[in-house]
Design a protein around this motif. Structure first.
Motif, PDB file in Angstrom:
ATOM      1  N   TYR A  49       0.793  -1.234   0.000  1.00  0.00           N
ATOM      2  CA  TYR A  49       0.000   0.000   0.000  1.00  0.00           C
ATOM      3  C   TYR A  49       0.831   1.292   0.000  1.00  0.00           C
ATOM      4  O   TYR A  49       0.335   2.321  -0.459  1.00  0.00           O
ATOM      5  N   ASP A  50       2.060   1.241   0.520  1.00  0.00           N
ATOM      6  CA  ASP A  50       2.870   2.472   0.523  1.00  0.00           C
ATOM      7  C   ASP A  50       3.312   2.821  -0.891  1.00  0.00           C
ATOM      8  O   ASP A  50       3.539   1.930  -1.726  1.00  0.00           O
ATOM      9  N   LYS A  51       3.466   4.095  -1.141  1.00  0.00           N
ATOM     10  CA  LYS A  51       3.997   4.514  -2.434  1.00  0.00           C
ATOM     11  C   LYS A  51       5.438   4.027  -2.584  1.00  0.00           C
ATOM     12  O   LYS A  51       5.827   3.532  -3.640  1.00  0.00           O
ATOM     13  N   ILE A  52       6.222   4.218  -1.539  1.00  0.00           N
ATOM     14  CA  ILE A  52       7.551   3.605  -1.411  1.00  0.00           C
ATOM     15  C   ILE A  52       7.597   3.073   0.012  1.00  0.00           C
ATOM     16  O   ILE A  52       7.432   3.845   0.963  1.00  0.00           O
ATOM     17  N   PRO A  53       7.775   1.786   0.202  1.00  0.00           N
ATOM     18  CA  PRO A  53       7.690   1.200   1.543  1.00  0.00           C
ATOM     19  C   PRO A  53       8.533   1.948   2.573  1.00  0.00           C
ATOM     20  O   PRO A  53       9.743   2.116   2.397  1.00  0.00           O
ATOM     21  N   PHE A  54       7.852   2.446   3.625  1.00  0.00           N
ATOM     22  CA  PHE A  54       8.465   3.087   4.782  1.00  0.00           C
ATOM     23  C   PHE A  54       9.121   4.435   4.467  1.00  0.00           C
ATOM     24  O   PHE A  54       9.549   5.140   5.374  1.00  0.00           O
ATOM     25  N   ILE A  55       9.179   4.807   3.199  1.00  0.00           N
ATOM     26  CA  ILE A  55       9.755   6.096   2.808  1.00  0.00           C
ATOM     27  C   ILE A  55       8.637   7.081   2.448  1.00  0.00           C
ATOM     28  O   ILE A  55       8.604   8.209   2.938  1.00  0.00           O
ATOM     29  N   ALA A  56       7.736   6.657   1.591  1.00  0.00           N
ATOM     30  CA  ALA A  56       6.569   7.459   1.219  1.00  0.00           C
ATOM     31  C   ALA A  56       5.327   6.646   1.592  1.00  0.00           C
ATOM     32  O   ALA A  56       4.790   5.911   0.768  1.00  0.00           O
ATOM     33  N   PRO A  57       4.902   6.734   2.847  1.00  0.00           N
ATOM     34  CA  PRO A  57       3.811   5.872   3.325  1.00  0.00           C
ATOM     35  C   PRO A  57       2.467   6.211   2.705  1.00  0.00           C
ATOM     36  O   PRO A  57       2.273   7.295   2.143  1.00  0.00           O
ATOM     37  N   SER A  58       1.560   5.262   2.830  1.00  0.00           N
ATOM     38  CA  SER A  58       0.195   5.466   2.351  1.00  0.00           C
ATOM     39  C   SER A  58      -0.487   6.558   3.175  1.00  0.00           C
ATOM     40  O   SER A  58      -0.070   6.858   4.299  1.00  0.00           O
ATOM     41  N   GLU A  59      -1.557   7.131   2.608  1.00  0.00           N
ATOM     42  CA  GLU A  59      -2.269   8.199   3.297  1.00  0.00           C
ATOM     43  C   GLU A  59      -2.944   7.711   4.573  1.00  0.00           C
ATOM     44  O   GLU A  59      -3.204   8.497   5.487  1.00  0.00           O
ATOM     45  N   ILE A  60      -3.271   6.411   4.643  1.00  0.00           N
ATOM     46  CA  ILE A  60      -3.915   5.863   5.832  1.00  0.00           C
ATOM     47  C   ILE A  60      -3.075   4.712   6.379  1.00  0.00           C
ATOM     48  O   ILE A  60      -2.268   4.121   5.652  1.00  0.00           O
ATOM     49  N   ASP A  61      -3.256   4.439   7.651  1.00  0.00           N
ATOM     50  CA  ASP A  61      -2.567   3.324   8.293  1.00  0.00           C
ATOM     51  C   ASP A  61      -3.386   2.056   8.045  1.00  0.00           C
ATOM     52  O   ASP A  61      -4.428   1.848   8.671  1.00  0.00           O
ATOM     53  N   TRP A  62      -2.899   1.208   7.144  1.00  0.00           N
ATOM     54  CA  TRP A  62      -3.676   0.039   6.738  1.00  0.00           C
ATOM     55  C   TRP A  62      -3.729  -1.050   7.802  1.00  0.00           C
ATOM     56  O   TRP A  62      -4.438  -2.044   7.644  1.00  0.00           O
ATOM     57  N   ALA A  63      -3.021  -0.859   8.895  1.00  0.00           N
ATOM     58  CA  ALA A  63      -3.119  -1.833   9.991  1.00  0.00           C
ATOM     59  C   ALA A  63      -4.543  -1.867  10.537  1.00  0.00           C
ATOM     60  O   ALA A  63      -5.044  -2.932  10.937  1.00  0.00           O
ATOM     61  N   TRP A  64      -5.226  -0.724  10.546  1.00  0.00           N
ATOM     62  CA  TRP A  64      -6.583  -0.667  11.095  1.00  0.00           C
ATOM     63  C   TRP A  64      -7.602  -1.371  10.207  1.00  0.00           C
ATOM     64  O   TRP A  64      -8.349  -2.246  10.699  1.00  0.00           O
ATOM     65  N   PRO A  65      -7.712  -1.031   8.917  1.00  0.00           N
ATOM     66  CA  PRO A  65      -8.675  -1.762   8.077  1.00  0.00           C
ATOM     67  C   PRO A  65      -8.390  -3.255   8.016  1.00  0.00           C
ATOM     68  O   PRO A  65      -9.322  -4.072   8.086  1.00  0.00           O
ATOM     69  N   LEU A  66      -7.114  -3.626   7.897  1.00  0.00           N
ATOM     70  CA  LEU A  66      -6.776  -5.046   7.829  1.00  0.00           C
ATOM     71  C   LEU A  66      -7.061  -5.736   9.161  1.00  0.00           C
ATOM     72  O   LEU A  66      -7.496  -6.895   9.194  1.00  0.00           O
ATOM     73  N   GLY A  67      -6.825  -5.031  10.261  1.00  0.00           N
ATOM     74  CA  GLY A  67      -7.136  -5.593  11.567  1.00  0.00           C
ATOM     75  C   GLY A  67      -8.630  -5.809  11.748  1.00  0.00           C
ATOM     76  O   GLY A  67      -9.064  -6.845  12.278  1.00  0.00           O
ATOM     77  N   ILE A  68      -9.428  -4.831  11.323  1.00  0.00           N
ATOM     78  CA  ILE A  68     -10.892  -4.973  11.393  1.00  0.00           C
ATOM     79  C   ILE A  68     -11.350  -6.125  10.511  1.00  0.00           C
ATOM     80  O   ILE A  68     -12.226  -6.923  10.890  1.00  0.00           O
ATOM     81  N   TRP A  69     -10.768  -6.222   9.326  1.00  0.00           N
ATOM     82  CA  TRP A  69     -11.122  -7.319   8.408  1.00  0.00           C
ATOM     83  C   TRP A  69     -10.803  -8.666   9.049  1.00  0.00           C
ATOM     84  O   TRP A  69     -11.632  -9.583   9.041  1.00  0.00           O
ATOM     85  N   LEU A  70      -9.617  -8.767   9.621  1.00  0.00           N
ATOM     86  CA  LEU A  70      -9.207 -10.027  10.255  1.00  0.00           C
ATOM     87  C   LEU A  70     -10.143 -10.379  11.405  1.00  0.00           C
ATOM     88  O   LEU A  70     -10.540 -11.546  11.559  1.00  0.00           O
ATOM     89  N   LEU A  71     -10.525  -9.397  12.197  1.00  0.00           N
ATOM     90  CA  LEU A  71     -11.429  -9.642  13.323  1.00  0.00           C
ATOM     91  C   LEU A  71     -12.805 -10.096  12.840  1.00  0.00           C
ATOM     92  O   LEU A  71     -13.405 -11.006  13.423  1.00  0.00           O
ATOM     93  N   SER A  72     -13.295  -9.473  11.776  1.00  0.00           N
ATOM     94  CA  SER A  72     -14.612  -9.864  11.255  1.00  0.00           C
ATOM     95  C   SER A  72     -14.599 -11.306  10.757  1.00  0.00           C
ATOM     96  O   SER A  72     -15.573 -12.043  10.947  1.00  0.00           O
TER      97      SER A  72
END
Length: 626
Positions: A49-72
């Protein structure tokens, strides 16, 4: 006329009630596969999801959507708030999959379609917390529990959308592919080191087996949608399909694709076989429990145990019907039986209180942890004190609207009609029929852009005509809508375009440690990073046919950035890498020992890549010139 016939077929299938155990097992196993995929996506989220991993991060923190998805999905697996969890699962699927950009692969489309159907499928009728809660509520109110049977359509529609339509579309791509029509569809992908994870030369060196397996896979996909409707064909199709995808599991680094489709194939097993062989109910229970049918808590306990006692090893006999009690309890008063739980084993042994619960745990297979725990000193003493307090303070009067009101969600004996004068099955069957027609039409539109169709347009001189241009634009528009929402798309796998011009393989090595970046092994097979979506990204979009220098540079940048961070190193430090290339001679016909001959081809230096103070640099020659 066609609609009427399809409607009657759907209605007959809808009104056929079968065991829900197969659907429940599918829910559990499919959820396990999906959780594996989400967990992998979570691990590589910065790469994806990052434009450049850890250098140009994504606009949102995808840990939250993926975490919610995993929980569901975890909620779906155990069957807690299933309908709500299924809705969240679908929304998260659309959100997370539609934004994977160049990392998408075919299993993502399957997840989308199946997760849409799960919202309407009663997959939590069995083997779920929701089912236990429903049974307990109904038992507390002396109401019948919700039927555990489900409509056969729930099994068939998932297989139709998840397998039959996919195969049908795929056939039109394969018919337009020289690789498949010449019998190389299984051999060639299994012989290329950047594609396969396993050396299966021992099998592929037999020409008849290598060519025959390609034709066999093609023929199986071609006939599946036609045989799918006949019950006698279900088991043979299931055995062949599972065998095919077990081969994919071994051969290619796409484990969740192989396991996910195998889960769908389980729905082809006749539902009655699940009851007969997986959880056969006994007519000779090993334990008989005397319970107070006038006690809401006792009825709820009975309902809970029966939810886990899939083989009916525990029989409950009401104490107000002495003729149904074991003779060993004849001399015990009804008052004592009501105050202390009694049970009798098949051998005639009498158990009381907590010991009865321990015996229930031993007799009901899914409750065995409770049986073990209640035999453990310490836990046993605590359980006996708790039981004594509950037995003394429980409510024993008969249920009334005052003492035991009907809880929310309890099953009514006579469901109200949805629309007066119309059967509920007719309404549901109509909706399903319309959905199936829409899905078939959408997939049919995709087929107009298959390899076979495009080849026909060119041979007939129709490729640039207004009609074909209009169809092409309409297909693109429809695909823009149905692919992210329902997973309906093209299904061309291992096509000519995937391999034509694929003559080079790239390897990256850290200059300081000599370690090969795990996009490949040192020998050139897929590395540990290349699983599922990462495998497709690197092997077909970065190190691809007719290498695009810009895409290659960006791919090396992204994977190396992730690797550096994954090793706990600082991207703002200095890291130098060697980029190697080896030329691959792409065969046009079957060759003996081709895979091993490629693996012996020497590597040569193509240039270098580096990270310095968070800035990526690369100096490599034109790959296609090597």
């Amino acid at each position: 006329m066609i609609f009427s016939k399809l409607f009657r077929l759907v209605r007959d299938c809808y009104e056929t009630e079968v065991s829900g155990i197969g659907l429940a097992l599918f829910r559990i196993l499919y959820s396990a596969v999906l959780m594996g995929e989400i967990t992998t996506l979570f691990h590589y989220r910065h790469l994806v999801y990052d434009k450049i991993p850890f250098i140009a991060p994504s606009e949102i923190d995808w840990a939250w959507p993926l975490g919610i998805w995993l929980l569901s999905v975890a909620f779906i697996m155990v069957g807690v708030s299933y309908r709500k969890a299924a809705l969240v699962n679908y929304l998260m699927t659309v959100t997370c999959v539609a934004t994977t950009s160049s990392y998408e692969y075919h299993m993502f489309y399957a997840y989308t379609g199946i997760n849409f159907l799960l919202m309407f499928t009663p997959a939590a009728n069995r083997l779920s917390v929701d089912a236990i809660i429903r049974r307990n509520r109904a038992a507390a109110a002396s109401l019948p529990s919700k039927p555990e049977q489900v409509s056969l359509i729930n099994y068939r529609i998932i297989v139709f959308v998840g397998i039959a339509l996919v195969y049908f579309d795929s056939v039109f791509h394969k018919l337009g592919s020289t690789i498949w029509t010449s019998g190389l569809g299984a051999w060639l992908p299994g012989s290329l080191p950047m594609v396969t994870q396993t050396d299966t030369s021992a099998l592929l060196n037999h020409k008849w087996l290598a060519i025959g397996s390609g034709y066999a896979a093609f023929c199986f996909e071609a006939i599946f949608i036609f045989l799918f409707w006949f019950k006698r064909a279900w088991l043979p199709l299931t055995v062949i399909g599972i065998g095919l995808h077990f081969g994919i599991l071994v051969e290619f680094p796409i484990p969740f694709f192989a396991l996910g489709v195998i889960c769908i194939y389980l729905l082809m097993i006749p539902p009655e076989l699940f009851e007969r062989f997986s959880f056969p109910r006994t007519t000779d229970p090993s334990l008989t429990v005397a319970f107070d049918a006038a006690c809401p808590l006792c009825r709820m306990t009975k309902a809970t145990v029966e939810s886990f006692d899939l083989r009916s090893n525990v029989h409950f006999a009401p104490i107000d019907a002495p003729e149904n009690l074991p003779p060993q309890l004849a001399d015990i008063s009804e008052t004592e039986l009501a105050s202390t739980l009694h049970s009798v084993s098949k051998s005639g042994d009498i158990f009381r209180g907590v010991e009865t619960y321990a015996q229930i745990g031993s007799a009901a297979f899914l409750l065995w942890p409770i049986g073990v725990a209640l035999q453990t000193p310490g836990i046993r003493g605590l359980a006996e004190r708790t039981y004594a307090w509950v037995a003394k303070n429980r409510r024993t009067e008969r249920c009334t609207d005052t003492t035991c009101p009907v809880p929310m969600g309890a099953t009514r004996t006579e469901p109200a009609p949805v629309i007066t004068g119309l059967k509920q099955s007719n309404i549901a069957s109509f909706a399903i029929t319309v959905f199936l027609i829409a899905v078939v039409l959408a997939q049919g539109l995709m087929i107009t852009q298959s390899a076979l169709a495009i080849k026909f347009y060119h041979s007939a001189g129709l490729a640039d005509t207004p009609a074909i241009t209009a169809i092409r634009k309409a297909t693109g528009l429809v695909r823009y809508i149905v692919q992210p929402l329902f997973g309906i798309t093209y299904h061309g796998v291992f096509m000519d375009s995937h391999f034509d011009g694929y003559e080079h393989q790239i390897r990256i090595t850290d200059k300081t440690t000599g370690e090969t970046l795990p996009v490949t092994t040192k020998a050139g097979a897929p590395g540990k990073y290349l699983t599922g979506f990462n495998w497709v990204k690197w092997s077909f979009r970065v190190n691809a046919p007719n290498v695009d220098q810009t895409k290659l540079a960006n791919g090396i940048r992204d994977f190396s950035a992730f690797w550096i961070h994954d090793r706990g190193l600082d991207l703002y430090g200095e890291h130098n890498m060697q980029v190697d290339v080896r030329r691959i001679r792409l065969p046009l016909t079957w060759e003996h020992n081709y895979y091993r001959s490629v693996m012996k081809t020497p590597w040569q230096s193509a240039g270098t890549a580096s990270w310095n103070n968070g800035v990526f640099g690369i100096e490599i020659g034109e790959i296609e010139s090597y």
